[in-house]
Design an enzyme around this catalytic site. Sequence first.
Site, PDB file in Angstrom:
ATOM      1  N   ARG A 104     -13.781   1.907   7.904  1.00  0.00           N
ATOM      2  CA  ARG A 104     -13.926   3.289   8.352  1.00  0.00           C
ATOM      3  C   ARG A 104     -15.156   3.548   9.231  1.00  0.00           C
ATOM      4  O   ARG A 104     -16.047   4.311   8.883  1.00  0.00           O
ATOM      5  CB  ARG A 104     -13.898   4.243   7.158  1.00  0.00           C
ATOM      6  CG  ARG A 104     -12.669   4.017   6.313  1.00  0.00           C
ATOM      7  CD  ARG A 104     -12.456   5.096   5.319  1.00  0.00           C
ATOM      8  NE  ARG A 104     -11.710   6.214   5.877  1.00  0.00           N
ATOM      9  CZ  ARG A 104     -11.328   7.274   5.188  1.00  0.00           C
ATOM     10  NH1 ARG A 104     -11.639   7.375   3.938  1.00  0.00           N
ATOM     11  NH2 ARG A 104     -10.635   8.235   5.756  1.00  0.00           N
ATOM     12  N   CYS A 121     -13.718   7.389   0.722  1.00  0.00           N
ATOM     13  CA  CYS A 121     -12.926   6.443  -0.064  1.00  0.00           C
ATOM     14  C   CYS A 121     -13.133   5.005   0.414  1.00  0.00           C
ATOM     15  O   CYS A 121     -13.321   4.762   1.608  1.00  0.00           O
ATOM     16  CB  CYS A 121     -11.452   6.789   0.068  1.00  0.00           C
ATOM     17  SG  CYS A 121     -10.951   8.149  -0.958  1.00  0.00           S
ATOM     18  N   ARG A 169     -11.179  15.053  -5.943  1.00  0.00           N
ATOM     19  CA  ARG A 169     -11.602  15.263  -4.556  1.00  0.00           C
ATOM     20  C   ARG A 169     -10.494  15.958  -3.755  1.00  0.00           C
ATOM     21  O   ARG A 169     -10.779  16.665  -2.782  1.00  0.00           O
ATOM     22  CB  ARG A 169     -11.912  13.921  -3.877  1.00  0.00           C
ATOM     23  CG  ARG A 169     -13.195  13.271  -4.329  1.00  0.00           C
ATOM     24  CD  ARG A 169     -13.502  12.087  -3.438  1.00  0.00           C
ATOM     25  NE  ARG A 169     -13.268  12.451  -2.061  1.00  0.00           N
ATOM     26  CZ  ARG A 169     -12.814  11.639  -1.123  1.00  0.00           C
ATOM     27  NH1 ARG A 169     -12.585  10.380  -1.389  1.00  0.00           N
ATOM     28  NH2 ARG A 169     -12.618  12.055   0.099  1.00  0.00           N
ATOM     29  N   ASP A 187      -1.673   7.980   3.510  1.00  0.00           N
ATOM     30  CA  ASP A 187      -2.158   8.638   2.296  1.00  0.00           C
ATOM     31  C   ASP A 187      -1.103   8.687   1.183  1.00  0.00           C
ATOM     32  O   ASP A 187      -1.426   9.039   0.051  1.00  0.00           O
ATOM     33  CB  ASP A 187      -2.627  10.068   2.616  1.00  0.00           C
ATOM     34  CG  ASP A 187      -3.983  10.062   3.306  1.00  0.00           C
ATOM     35  OD1 ASP A 187      -4.583   8.986   3.452  1.00  0.00           O
ATOM     36  OD2 ASP A 187      -4.444  11.150   3.708  1.00  0.00           O
ATOM     37  N   LYS A 232      -6.188  19.759   1.992  1.00  0.00           N
ATOM     38  CA  LYS A 232      -7.571  19.249   2.065  1.00  0.00           C
ATOM     39  C   LYS A 232      -7.916  18.816   3.499  1.00  0.00           C
ATOM     40  O   LYS A 232      -8.944  19.201   4.042  1.00  0.00           O
ATOM     41  CB  LYS A 232      -7.731  18.041   1.126  1.00  0.00           C
ATOM     42  CG  LYS A 232      -9.012  17.255   1.350  1.00  0.00           C
ATOM     43  CD  LYS A 232      -9.150  16.101   0.390  1.00  0.00           C
ATOM     44  CE  LYS A 232      -8.760  14.761   0.945  1.00  0.00           C
ATOM     45  NZ  LYS A 232      -9.646  14.186   1.964  1.00  0.00           N
ATOM     46  N   ASN A 233      -7.043  18.012   4.082  1.00  0.00           N
ATOM     47  CA  ASN A 233      -7.386  17.449   5.390  1.00  0.00           C
ATOM     48  C   ASN A 233      -7.364  18.495   6.504  1.00  0.00           C
ATOM     49  O   ASN A 233      -7.926  18.273   7.575  1.00  0.00           O
ATOM     50  CB  ASN A 233      -6.462  16.277   5.726  1.00  0.00           C
ATOM     51  CG  ASN A 233      -6.794  15.052   4.893  1.00  0.00           C
ATOM     52  OD1 ASN A 233      -7.732  15.065   4.098  1.00  0.00           O
ATOM     53  ND2 ASN A 233      -6.013  13.991   5.052  1.00  0.00           N
TER      54      ASN A 233
HETATM   55  C1  UD1 Z   1      -8.035  10.942   8.191  1.00  0.00           C
HETATM   56  C2  UD1 Z   1      -7.709  11.551   6.857  1.00  0.00           C
HETATM   57  C3  UD1 Z   1      -7.246  10.485   5.880  1.00  0.00           C
HETATM   58  C4  UD1 Z   1      -6.090   9.700   6.478  1.00  0.00           C
HETATM   59  C5  UD1 Z   1      -6.437   9.180   7.874  1.00  0.00           C
HETATM   60  C6  UD1 Z   1      -5.253   8.542   8.575  1.00  0.00           C
HETATM   61  C7  UD1 Z   1      -9.146  13.484   6.639  1.00  0.00           C
HETATM   62  C8  UD1 Z   1     -10.290  14.108   5.934  1.00  0.00           C
HETATM   63  N1  UD1 Z   1      -8.879  12.228   6.324  1.00  0.00           N
HETATM   64  O1  UD1 Z   1      -9.107  10.024   7.971  1.00  0.00           O
HETATM   65  O2  UD1 Z   1      -6.831  11.130   4.675  1.00  0.00           O
HETATM   66  O3  UD1 Z   1      -5.804   8.597   5.634  1.00  0.00           O
HETATM   67  O4  UD1 Z   1      -6.897  10.256   8.699  1.00  0.00           O
HETATM   68  O5  UD1 Z   1      -4.188   9.417   8.644  1.00  0.00           O
HETATM   69  O6  UD1 Z   1      -8.451  14.105   7.414  1.00  0.00           O
HETATM   70  N2  UD1 Z   1     -11.360   4.154  13.308  1.00  0.00           N
HETATM   71  C9  UD1 Z   1     -12.225   3.404  14.067  1.00  0.00           C
HETATM   72  N3  UD1 Z   1     -13.309   4.029  14.626  1.00  0.00           N
HETATM   73  C10 UD1 Z   1     -13.563   5.359  14.447  1.00  0.00           C
HETATM   74  C11 UD1 Z   1     -12.664   6.126  13.676  1.00  0.00           C
HETATM   75  C12 UD1 Z   1     -11.564   5.494  13.113  1.00  0.00           C
HETATM   76  O7  UD1 Z   1     -12.027   2.209  14.239  1.00  0.00           O
HETATM   77  O8  UD1 Z   1     -14.559   5.865  14.983  1.00  0.00           O
HETATM   78  C13 UD1 Z   1     -10.172   3.511  12.691  1.00  0.00           C
HETATM   79  C14 UD1 Z   1     -10.196   3.545  11.158  1.00  0.00           C
HETATM   80  O9  UD1 Z   1     -10.945   2.476  10.619  1.00  0.00           O
HETATM   81  C15 UD1 Z   1      -8.722   3.446  10.835  1.00  0.00           C
HETATM   82  C16 UD1 Z   1      -8.042   4.191  11.998  1.00  0.00           C
HETATM   83  O10 UD1 Z   1      -9.028   4.266  13.026  1.00  0.00           O
HETATM   84  O11 UD1 Z   1      -8.294   2.109  10.849  1.00  0.00           O
HETATM   85  C17 UD1 Z   1      -7.596   5.585  11.660  1.00  0.00           C
HETATM   86  O12 UD1 Z   1      -8.663   6.302  11.075  1.00  0.00           O
HETATM   87  P1  UD1 Z   1      -8.819   7.882  11.250  1.00  0.00           P
HETATM   88  O13 UD1 Z   1      -7.532   8.447  11.764  1.00  0.00           O
HETATM   89  O14 UD1 Z   1     -10.052   8.182  12.010  1.00  0.00           O
HETATM   90  O15 UD1 Z   1      -9.007   8.342   9.745  1.00  0.00           O
HETATM   91  P2  UD1 Z   1      -9.956   9.471   9.196  1.00  0.00           P
HETATM   92  O16 UD1 Z   1     -10.107  10.553  10.196  1.00  0.00           O
HETATM   93  O17 UD1 Z   1     -11.153   8.835   8.606  1.00  0.00           O
END
Ligand code: UD1
Length: 416
Positions: free
Chosen positions: A121, A116, A397, A305, A22-23
């Site tokens: 996020r 989620c 999902r 995850d 998925k990711n």
């Molecule tokens: C992706 C994955 C999710 C996984 C996560 C961490 C997908 C679709 N989803 O989510 O399954 O759990 O990586 O491996 O690939 N953050 C900020 N600002 C931002 C972006 C992120 O502060 O602009 C923080 C988030 O709140 C979190 C951390 O960075 O604490 C990591 O998040 P991130 O790696 O961006 O997760 P996702 O890409 O949303």
Amino acid sequence: MDAIQIYGGNCLHGQVRIQGSKNAVLPILAAALLIDGVCEIENCPAISDVYHMLRLMESLCCTIDRNGHTVRVDAAGVSRCDMPPDSVGVMRSSIMLLGALLARTGSVSMQYPGGCVIGSRPIDLHLEGLRKMGVVIREREDGFDAETKGLTGAVHRLPIVSVGATENLVLAAVLANGNTVIENAAKEPEITALCDFLIKAGAKIEGVGTKRLCIRGVEKLHEVSYKVPADRIVAGTYVAACLCCGGEVFLKGAPCMQMKAVSAAAASMGAGIEESKEGIAVTCIERRVMPPGLITACYPGFPTDLQSAFLAAMTLADGEGVLEETIFENRFRIVPQLRQMGARIDCQKNKVCVSGVRTLCGTTLRAEELRGGAALVIAGCAAQGRSVVKNKHFIERGYEDICHDLCSLGARCKKE
Ligand code: UD1
């Protein structure tokens, strides 16, 4: 009904084929917007997040042709730049379309993405990075408008490692004018998959799989055919299922090279792990023991995850153990439900202390998000008696058919 019914207590035996990731596929679908021509994406998982993404892309005037696990995307007609709020609101990955759509049309209007409920996020890193590349962004209460006269390369240093921000910046950079460097980039295998896809389509990216990505903007990308790699998180969920229920399973196609931390965690709990080109064999005959301390981390660390699925397994292990979450602040939402099944768990901020019990008892449970929901299903498979996990749509999902997979391993569960 939107539920899964489980009669627990069976050991698991047999083999299951691991679906596409998925990711990995979600940013790859977004990348298809950048391509002049038709992309063929094989091994595309049949999950609701993919259907949502495809609907969103259709609303942007992409032509989508889906045949089983193969999806063909023709983005030649993309002209729209406003994303329907109902689709964006339900799925965080809709933010992936931002970088690609800006490269394609120069302007995007969208709501803040959903997804989620595992923490706040934010998307500040995505927006800040794009501003550096020449995008003007006006934020509104429920969303934002972004506009650029042309993306330009930039040097980014991400203050925290973010998978999504890294992906978005890569998507914005491949067709930008000039060079882009992303320092402190995430190294998750899904980013490697995205880069492999883009390189196959003609992008110039160096440092793939490292924390420093260098991208040289090119004029255009060409048609490409790509096979999505297997889902390490789905495979890890079934490793945890075997730890919960005991037994001997073979996870066909599981990407063992991407699962070192997961395999090590399972081995530290007493499972036998055998890795091969064909997949991973997991044997769990003895009672499980607590891992010496499990902590989530960015890749190649133990994935956030799989935290819930391993928490479910820890509730049934001998002794006491600690599980620490370092990525998302609200990811212990299944604890009250596991307690309802008889688990002994003490929560302290981002850590849980688990005292293993010999059995869990089946009961009525409620999925609140994707990975936690899957963890409740595997806990139900190990529990005595009948469990019902409500809100199965969260699980759908990311899992093609968790009931079918677990039943083929000897569990007794079905969709209600
Ligand atoms: C992706 C994955 C999710 C996984 C996560 C961490 C997908 C679709 N989803 O989510 O399954 O759990 O990586 O491996 O690939 N953050 C900020 N600002 C931002 C972006 C992120 O502060 O602009 C923080 C988030 O709140 C979190 C951390 O960075 O604490 C990591 O998040 P991130 O790696 O961006 O997760 P996702 O890409 O949303």
